[in-house]
Design a protein around this motif. Structure first.
Motif, PDB file in Angstrom:
ATOM      1  N   ARG A 102     -55.274 -20.819  83.228  1.00  0.00           N
ATOM      2  CA  ARG A 102     -54.385 -19.651  83.324  1.00  0.00           C
ATOM      3  C   ARG A 102     -54.506 -18.978  84.682  1.00  0.00           C
TER       4      ARG A 102
ATOM      5  N   THR B 272     -48.077 -15.800  82.602  1.00  0.00           N
ATOM      6  CA  THR B 272     -49.400 -15.220  82.425  1.00  0.00           C
ATOM      7  C   THR B 272     -49.593 -14.020  83.343  1.00  0.00           C
ATOM      8  N   ALA B 273     -50.193 -12.970  82.799  1.00  0.00           N
ATOM      9  CA  ALA B 273     -50.527 -11.792  83.603  1.00  0.00           C
ATOM     10  C   ALA B 273     -51.447 -12.204  84.750  1.00  0.00           C
TER      11      ALA B 273
ATOM     12  N   THR C 108     -53.345 -10.035  86.753  1.00  0.00           N
ATOM     13  CA  THR C 108     -54.491  -9.175  87.074  1.00  0.00           C
ATOM     14  C   THR C 108     -55.545  -9.448  86.009  1.00  0.00           C
TER      15      THR C 108
ATOM     16  N   TYR D 175     -57.122 -13.399  84.429  1.00  0.00           N
ATOM     17  CA  TYR D 175     -56.305 -14.509  84.915  1.00  0.00           C
ATOM     18  C   TYR D 175     -55.820 -14.297  86.341  1.00  0.00           C
TER      19      TYR D 175
ATOM     20  N   VAL E 296     -47.779 -12.652  70.880  1.00  0.00           N
ATOM     21  CA  VAL E 296     -47.227 -13.219  72.118  1.00  0.00           C
ATOM     22  C   VAL E 296     -47.929 -12.626  73.342  1.00  0.00           C
TER      23      VAL E 296
ATOM     24  N   SER F  97     -50.889 -11.634  73.508  1.00  0.00           N
ATOM     25  CA  SER F  97     -52.239 -12.223  73.560  1.00  0.00           C
ATOM     26  C   SER F  97     -52.249 -13.598  74.218  1.00  0.00           C
ATOM     27  N   LEU F  98     -51.079 -14.226  74.292  1.00  0.00           N
ATOM     28  CA  LEU F  98     -51.002 -15.558  74.906  1.00  0.00           C
ATOM     29  C   LEU F  98     -50.723 -15.497  76.402  1.00  0.00           C
ATOM     30  N   VAL F  99     -50.395 -14.323  76.911  1.00  0.00           N
ATOM     31  CA  VAL F  99     -50.154 -14.209  78.363  1.00  0.00           C
ATOM     32  C   VAL F  99     -51.078 -13.203  79.031  1.00  0.00           C
ATOM     33  N   ALA F 100     -51.878 -12.483  78.254  1.00  0.00           N
ATOM     34  CA  ALA F 100     -52.766 -11.486  78.860  1.00  0.00           C
ATOM     35  C   ALA F 100     -54.024 -11.362  78.020  1.00  0.00           C
ATOM     36  N   GLU F 101     -55.143 -11.146  78.693  1.00  0.00           N
ATOM     37  CA  GLU F 101     -56.399 -10.886  77.994  1.00  0.00           C
ATOM     38  C   GLU F 101     -56.378  -9.489  77.382  1.00  0.00           C
ATOM     39  N   ARG F 102     -55.571  -8.613  77.947  1.00  0.00           N
ATOM     40  CA  ARG F 102     -55.672  -7.193  77.616  1.00  0.00           C
ATOM     41  C   ARG F 102     -54.301  -6.565  77.870  1.00  0.00           C
TER      42      ARG F 102
ATOM     43  N   ARG G  42     -57.906  -6.666  71.910  1.00  0.00           N
ATOM     44  CA  ARG G  42     -57.033  -7.138  72.978  1.00  0.00           C
ATOM     45  C   ARG G  42     -56.162  -6.019  73.540  1.00  0.00           C
TER      46      ARG G  42
ATOM     47  N   ARG H   7     -56.498  -0.543  82.694  1.00  0.00           N
ATOM     48  CA  ARG H   7     -56.734  -1.953  83.032  1.00  0.00           C
ATOM     49  C   ARG H   7     -55.859  -2.889  82.194  1.00  0.00           C
TER      50      ARG H   7
ATOM     51  N   GLU I 248     -53.034  -5.546  81.506  1.00  0.00           N
ATOM     52  CA  GLU I 248     -52.488  -6.626  82.330  1.00  0.00           C
ATOM     53  C   GLU I 248     -51.049  -6.959  81.925  1.00  0.00           C
ATOM     54  N   ALA I 249     -50.662  -6.522  80.743  1.00  0.00           N
ATOM     55  CA  ALA I 249     -49.305  -6.727  80.256  1.00  0.00           C
ATOM     56  C   ALA I 249     -48.953  -5.547  79.376  1.00  0.00           C
TER      57      ALA I 249
ATOM     58  N   PRO J 228     -45.981  -8.907  82.834  1.00  0.00           N
ATOM     59  CA  PRO J 228     -45.266  -9.290  81.616  1.00  0.00           C
ATOM     60  C   PRO J 228     -45.000  -8.066  80.744  1.00  0.00           C
ATOM     61  N   VAL J 229     -43.764  -7.947  80.295  1.00  0.00           N
ATOM     62  CA  VAL J 229     -43.398  -6.894  79.344  1.00  0.00           C
ATOM     63  C   VAL J 229     -42.867  -7.605  78.097  1.00  0.00           C
ATOM     64  N   VAL J 230     -43.569  -7.429  76.988  1.00  0.00           N
ATOM     65  CA  VAL J 230     -43.239  -8.146  75.761  1.00  0.00           C
ATOM     66  C   VAL J 230     -42.464  -7.211  74.846  1.00  0.00           C
TER      67      VAL J 230
END
Lengths: 245, 245, 245, 245, 245, 245
Positions: free
Chosen positions: D86, D220-221, D223, D226, E103, E105-110, E136, E173, E175-176, E198-200
């Motif tokens: 990622r 993927t984000a 910051t 990742y 969703v 959670s699949l592009v950002a840790e947080r 998360r 902090r 990330e999305a 990313p904006v979900v």
């Protein structure tokens, strides 16, 4: 019904204040037997004070049981010696900290605690975690009021406490307040009126919960953590506390 | 270096066994100062015994500090009075329970504890939760061996402990074993050989961790939970334990 | 005793600094065998660097095992490749991050970590969660010092780190500080003196823990997560890393 | 749309089976670019295999990105190297383990995982904890089928897997099953019919999630965990993997 | 494929906006059957609105199932009535809140959630905890925009939302970003461009996940929490909702 | 004092049994106003029944508030509609499930729940998690007794419940038992005598807690999750439930 309220510190004026709060809420048929530990610290401010206070408090628990009571309330917000007291007694035992946390959980999704000194925060946080209610508590705040200053008129204690309540409501998203010291029992009502939120005070909560348990005929479970101590020798100054089985 | 090993129960033979285990692992320059509490229960089996044992143990902590030691080891697997001892002393303090848990965490992803009586399970589980290591422990098992039976040849204690180890490895997916009582210190080596897995014994672990902390010049943090007790009056039989600030 | 200290990045000056810190605390009879990975990134700043660094580090682990050592220390605060190294080696393996967290947990109820770049925060937070010690850590703070800047005199790195320590003590209720990078090993003592709190540095902690495990005869459990790799073919550039069973 | 499916082990027959499963569910306009790592273990069974597999897989990720793809699927149930991938790629990356867990969470309150060897259980349990979905998983069960046996007709693998599914439904209160290995992709449909419960297979789940993310324009984000790797020198055999920024 | 999108509040303009967002992402062969509850609150802002909205929504779920659909999307970010709908329907059911969380959670840790009113924060936090994804989520923020104001041009709603996104990125902090209301569906793209993260948006995420589940032939597990309701009498105004078994 | 006890299902015999249990423990001055929902399922066995039951129950809450009561008890162990009721009413509201959990937590470190059908287990487990008391509950067990069978003499229900209690004490290390259905209220006393452990029944616990809160003048917090519903239009069959602000 007779409820034994024990102050695990040795300051009689704090016992009296707690007893006053207890009697103010006790049911008509409930007598409050208020006792002060004769052996231990004048106030409980941290883990060392708390540990040394326990045997003196257990002496009072045993004495009250011998006299015949329907339940015990430990009048220190740290719930000093709660597990040992539950193991010792055949009657329900309630700590005023846990009482306040459980009652607050029934009127708010999220509460804050306002206590005295910041050194008390870790003990309270640990208790919340052990009881399972940590996620219900937004934050434990200290007002930097020493326990004994609560006994002194003109100490400014109420203002400091009110400032922390304001902060808890404004910045912690707290919906209710728990007062984190037995010595604050007389402030609950006026603070609730001032801020328009539930303010839970542990002495009142604990007395009513002790009445509740006794009224329902519930006693402490006697397997696991609260199993009665096994008969054995205790040496030295603790000899008289030896369990008789 | 001088490490003070304090047995918070009053049974000298257990102190001697723990001291033997301590000296077996101590570094060449480390002296083990082994002391037995003079005031309290003959063994610690549950919350009541544990609570009453603390003041007697704190007397030994203070005495050893006055004599001059580099660290303290509390030789009871329940880590009896650990927080109070840390608040009291200027030197590092290690409980043998926490020592065993931390060391086991460094050699296994998942360990099991085998202790004496089932009444000890809740105290150990709570400690694991408080330390943060509950998820590392597959299960706390009791061998139904009373603490003092560990002192009696022919009591069959080792067989009962071995049976629980077998069960922990076979059914709990444990990868290492922690022996849950100071009185089991002499069994660790042979059990490790028998089962082919790491067997961690708390006295040895704690002595080495105390040496480690003292050697690195690390002392207990003195804000928060371990802040030194404030000077105040202690009443009655506890008067001599009053903090002097 | 021989302890292998492996730097999983390829910057020799960082290995030397870590080796210096290791030798400063090693017991008289302990030799520090310091090695630098020959294959991988010049510094480890995030998940990609970390992942690519592992095979090169495992080569050093295997080589040191072949030469004969009593334990390994992974000198990167992210504990890069720790699980794989434990599976590979017959000797104890300690990461300097986990070492620092466990040691800090023995002297403080609540510590803070001060690391280099903010991109390292998520890795450290995840490790804390995996080890079980997340609740003991008040906050992981970044000083915005690149790893290699720690090697440059006059970079202002120490001031930035000190500012984060100040913030951790004042606003996070941290009671002790963990330095979150092997390159900070030389700062621990002066920062501890400056702030009057325990400052834990991972290289020293890990070396002493490796000595401790080796001294107690404890090796890594070999079932579960750390089971030895099964013999099988490895292809391409990794062929030489194939486990031989 | 082009989805890159990378097998981080070097066994081409497993890539082909996964590619077959991927193509069976891919949308009409989706091309599956299936690649096998050229460098690393023939199968991934535990932490050591997994760690050594990552650089070889990252080479494939970078190559596919250079060719131009819309997303990546890592076809190992351990989600080998997911974080590094990622960080490296500008495109979405999905591990088949996380894909299966998230999809199972949308059709069941409580699922069980049936994987190959018991040595894989700890890695899967850790991933579940890291993703936050551990409480949704009743149990991770091992069928004691080696990964490569799934490739051999007549190995009895399906029966062993079915027996664990039966146990998960009967004794773990699982409501759905997740198949815990890419090599089981061809069994999902028949097992779902046999047991009458949802059986989630990771390759299919991951391909559809990769299509989903790419279709929604989500990447993927960049910051935090990742964040792209910083440009720096990589030494030795890893030199060609150095990030170019 | 036919996906039923149900708006559990009774405001048709919100249904239309959600249907527009749904159709914008639906696969070529997917028809969106958009329905508005005929019985219940005009908007869902808190637990009381949410509870009263459920039966009206369940009527639509049952009606759509009778007509024949491949899956349901509940177009309220609180996931109103999700468990009941899953128990009722034979088809997959997805809430837009859970869809967005999984969703993200699949592009950002947080990630952070930006919702409308602060009274919605506790419901969202509880859902995150129940789903397992609380760790998360960095923070749930409220923009103090009433749900229906999102329907009014010139309400300044977008600016308030953007300000919270800025704060989430700068101080939490995150990330999305997850947009925490179905009424924000039209803002996702421009906000993602503006902030470069990313904006979900939940409607789009849920529609694609419903397609995914239906495409894979996965249906809701029918033991445990989602077991079909047992046939029984329902009284009064609810009689027509009685399960027929 | 007047306490409103509302049965959210429509079976009058269950209301009567609960009212009997309530009156058996109510204080001399407490009147129990027992009401049965007129709209909804005959029993609540799972999430669908529970969701449809809520509006009918809220009608009773509003009606009782209009008549003037001091608190409400929701007489379903699932705590059906508890949050909505708290948002609606100006008086304290207690669910019998939460009441039983909190009271059990005051007499036991670890309790087990014995409920009716296994389909009820997930709802109860979720409530325990939401309240924070999941770690206090050893296990939720189902006796496979349908709710309405508790109303039939000779159904064998008591034997099935007793068997689960025996298992909970013998294999789950439970120290106390919570009866998980309002319909079991009449069994608590005899089961407690039979097994010699505390048996907590929710109706009694809730009535006493409602008296406690009302007696202390505590009302539900009105910010956050329990904020009063905003005035707005409700459509169709729910129009009469629209909040009037």
């Amino acid at each position: 019904m007779r409820i034994h309220l024990v102050n695990p510190n040795t300051t009689v004026s704090m016992t009296e204040k707690a007893a006053f709060a207890a009697r103010a809420v006790a049911a008509p048929g409930t007598a409050i037997l208020a006792r002060t530990s004769a052996n231990g610290p004048a106030s409980i401010e941290g883990a060392y004070d708390g540990a040394v206070a326990v045997p003196g408090m257990l002496v009072e628990i045993a004495a009250a049981d011998a006299e015949g009571v329907d339940g015990h309330v430990i009048a220190c917000f740290d719930d000093t010696g709660l597990d040992a007291a539950r193991a010792l007694s055949a009657r329900p035992v309630i700590g005023i900290g846990e009482a306040a946390f459980h009652v607050a959980s029934l009127v708010a999704e999220r509460f804050a605690v306002v206590t005295t000194l910041s050194r008390s925060i870790p003990v309270i946080e640990r208790n919340l975690a052990v009881y399972g209610l940590a996620a219900r508590c937004a934050r434990v705040r200290a007002s930097d009021v020493p326990v004994l200053a609560l006994e002194e008129p003109g100490s400014g204690a109420r203002d400091l406490i009110a400032a922390e309540i304001r902060a808890a409501l404004d910045t912690d998203r707290a919906e209710a307040i728990v007062l984190g010291c037995a010595g604050m029992a007389d402030l609950a009502h006026s603070l609730s009126l001032e801020f328009g939120v539930p303010v839970v005070e542990g002495v009142a909560a604990a007395v009513k919960l002790a009445e509740l348990l006794a009224g329902l005929g519930l006693v402490t479970a006697k397997t696991g953590l609260y199993a009665p101590p096994l008969p054995k020798l205790y040496a030295g100054t603790m000899a008289s506390l030896a369990p008789r089985g």
